[in-house]
Design an enzyme around this catalytic site. Sequence first.
Site, short mmCIF file in Angstrom:
data_model
loop_
_atom_site.label_atom_id
_atom_site.label_comp_id
_atom_site.label_asym_id
_atom_site.label_seq_id
_atom_site.Cartn_x
_atom_site.Cartn_y
_atom_site.Cartn_z
N ALA A 65 34.30 29.15 46.40
CA ALA A 65 35.11 28.47 45.39
C ALA A 65 36.47 28.11 45.96
O ALA A 65 36.99 28.77 46.85
CB ALA A 65 35.28 29.37 44.17
N GLY A 66 37.04 27.04 45.43
CA GLY A 66 38.35 26.59 45.86
C GLY A 66 38.32 25.36 46.73
O GLY A 66 39.29 24.61 46.78
N ASN A 114 47.67 30.62 50.72
CA ASN A 114 47.79 29.65 49.65
C ASN A 114 48.28 30.32 48.37
O ASN A 114 48.04 31.51 48.14
CB ASN A 114 46.45 28.94 49.41
CG ASN A 114 45.58 29.66 48.39
OD1 ASN A 114 45.76 29.51 47.19
ND2 ASN A 114 44.65 30.47 48.88
N MET A 116 47.83 28.28 45.33
CA MET A 116 47.48 27.08 44.59
C MET A 116 47.67 27.25 43.09
O MET A 116 48.18 26.35 42.41
CB MET A 116 46.02 26.69 44.89
CG MET A 116 45.72 26.49 46.38
SD MET A 116 46.71 25.20 47.17
CE MET A 116 45.99 23.74 46.46
N PHE A 118 45.16 27.95 40.60
CA PHE A 118 44.10 27.38 39.75
C PHE A 118 44.41 25.94 39.37
O PHE A 118 44.24 25.53 38.21
CB PHE A 118 43.88 28.21 38.49
CG PHE A 118 43.20 29.54 38.69
CD1 PHE A 118 42.67 29.90 39.91
CD2 PHE A 118 43.08 30.42 37.62
CE1 PHE A 118 42.04 31.13 40.08
CE2 PHE A 118 42.44 31.65 37.78
CZ PHE A 118 41.93 32.00 39.02
N ASN A 175 36.28 34.98 37.94
CA ASN A 175 37.39 35.20 38.87
C ASN A 175 38.48 36.00 38.17
O ASN A 175 39.25 35.47 37.36
CB ASN A 175 37.93 33.87 39.38
CG ASN A 175 38.95 34.04 40.50
OD1 ASN A 175 39.45 35.12 40.74
ND2 ASN A 175 39.26 32.95 41.19
N THR A 181 47.75 33.85 40.09
CA THR A 181 47.97 33.69 38.66
C THR A 181 48.53 35.01 38.15
O THR A 181 47.90 36.06 38.32
CB THR A 181 46.66 33.34 37.91
OG1 THR A 181 46.21 32.05 38.34
CG2 THR A 181 46.89 33.31 36.40
N LYS A 220 34.07 38.30 40.92
CA LYS A 220 34.73 38.18 42.22
C LYS A 220 35.91 39.14 42.26
O LYS A 220 36.77 39.13 41.37
CB LYS A 220 35.21 36.75 42.47
CG LYS A 220 35.70 36.53 43.90
CD LYS A 220 35.84 35.06 44.22
CE LYS A 220 36.16 34.84 45.69
NZ LYS A 220 36.22 33.40 46.03
N ASN A 249 38.02 38.04 47.39
CA ASN A 249 38.99 36.97 47.23
C ASN A 249 40.03 37.05 48.36
O ASN A 249 39.84 37.81 49.32
CB ASN A 249 39.67 37.08 45.86
CG ASN A 249 40.01 35.74 45.26
OD1 ASN A 249 40.53 34.86 45.95
ND2 ASN A 249 39.76 35.58 43.97
N GLY A 271 40.91 33.75 55.89
CA GLY A 271 40.65 33.50 57.30
C GLY A 271 40.44 34.77 58.09
O GLY A 271 40.25 35.87 57.55
N GLY A 300 37.00 35.73 55.85
CA GLY A 300 37.20 35.79 57.29
C GLY A 300 35.99 35.49 58.13
O GLY A 300 35.94 35.88 59.30
N TYR A 321 35.01 29.46 53.85
CA TYR A 321 36.07 28.59 53.35
C TYR A 321 37.03 28.25 54.48
O TYR A 321 37.00 27.15 55.04
CB TYR A 321 36.81 29.24 52.17
CG TYR A 321 37.86 28.33 51.55
CD1 TYR A 321 39.05 28.03 52.21
CD2 TYR A 321 37.67 27.77 50.30
CE1 TYR A 321 40.00 27.19 51.65
CE2 TYR A 321 38.63 26.94 49.73
CZ TYR A 321 39.79 26.65 50.40
OH TYR A 321 40.72 25.83 49.85
#
Length: 340
Positions: A65-66, A114, A116, A118, A175, A181, A220, A249, A271, A300, A321
């Site tokens: 996701a993302g 990040n 972001m 949501f 999530n 958030t 998650k 996550n 990562g 990762g 990801y």
Amino acid sequence: MKRAVAAIARVALPILTRLDPELAHDLGLAALKCTRPLWPAWSFAGEFSVRCFGLQFAHPVGLAAGFDKNGDYLDALGALGFSHIELGTVTPRPQPGNPKPRMFRVPGSLALINRMGFNNKGVDHLIARLSRSRYRGIRGISIGKNFDTPIENAQDDYVACLRKVYPHADYVAVNVSSPNTARLRELQDRDGLQRILGTLLGERIALQERHGKRVPLLVKVAPDLSEAQVSELAQQLRSLQPDGVIATNTSSDLNVLGKPLAAEQRGGLSGAPLHPLSLKVISQLRAELGADFPIIGVGGIVSAANARETLSAGANLLQIYTGFAYRGLGLLEELIGSPP
């Protein structure tokens, strides 16, 4: 033809990595969508298939996701060969997310940070995109709450999303572990998880009867849990009985990088540096949940060796990801084979 497009992607990747990470992400997806008609369908030998929480996956490797929050690129990404794609995280109402810049590379670490928040176009947009998609793989949808919904009312947002995505999803990911958030991770605690997941599992009974299908619900979780917290979480999962868990996550612990960062670069780490944390959580969850509880391992995976380690730790399925953002098709080919 697919080999030619793959070659173009390899040339473009070094250029994209010199741009702002969020801009590079958007440009890469736009280019992928433009070249989608050139990509023939993948086919995989049955020996690679995996059956998990009642669904048949062509092979273990999916997209986390993302990457495509809104379903705008589902067909294009699906053509690359992922067995499953998890869309979202989506919220009931559209929201812009946190102010930019909000995504940062960590040079030399194959990592991203990040915050972001949501950012997405809302659940109605996602459903409209799904209704027009031709992707035949497994479609997961990650659901969350709007940033301005009080944490005490979070279950209302999750239920609203579940009701709308239910007819279109092969599975739904809850999530409760994004670090970006405010207070969201409180929902992983005993009372929060009971309230959110218990409400959703109850709602699914009505939705299953209405739509004539049972959609698996997965949770998650974060990589920053202590052993005691993972044990408590496992106990809750055994009690509540969702269909699986996604571990993990992004991490809010940036100390693992071993280098000072600018104040504006705070956020969730993904990562290569996340991999040991993810493995630790997956291993403990497998030990405490037993052999039959489905686990999707994410965090990762930037090489085939990382993928093998994640499977050995107890994951049934994998998601990538950040490794895909850095390595592109090279990583996917390493994991599932070269394009036909």
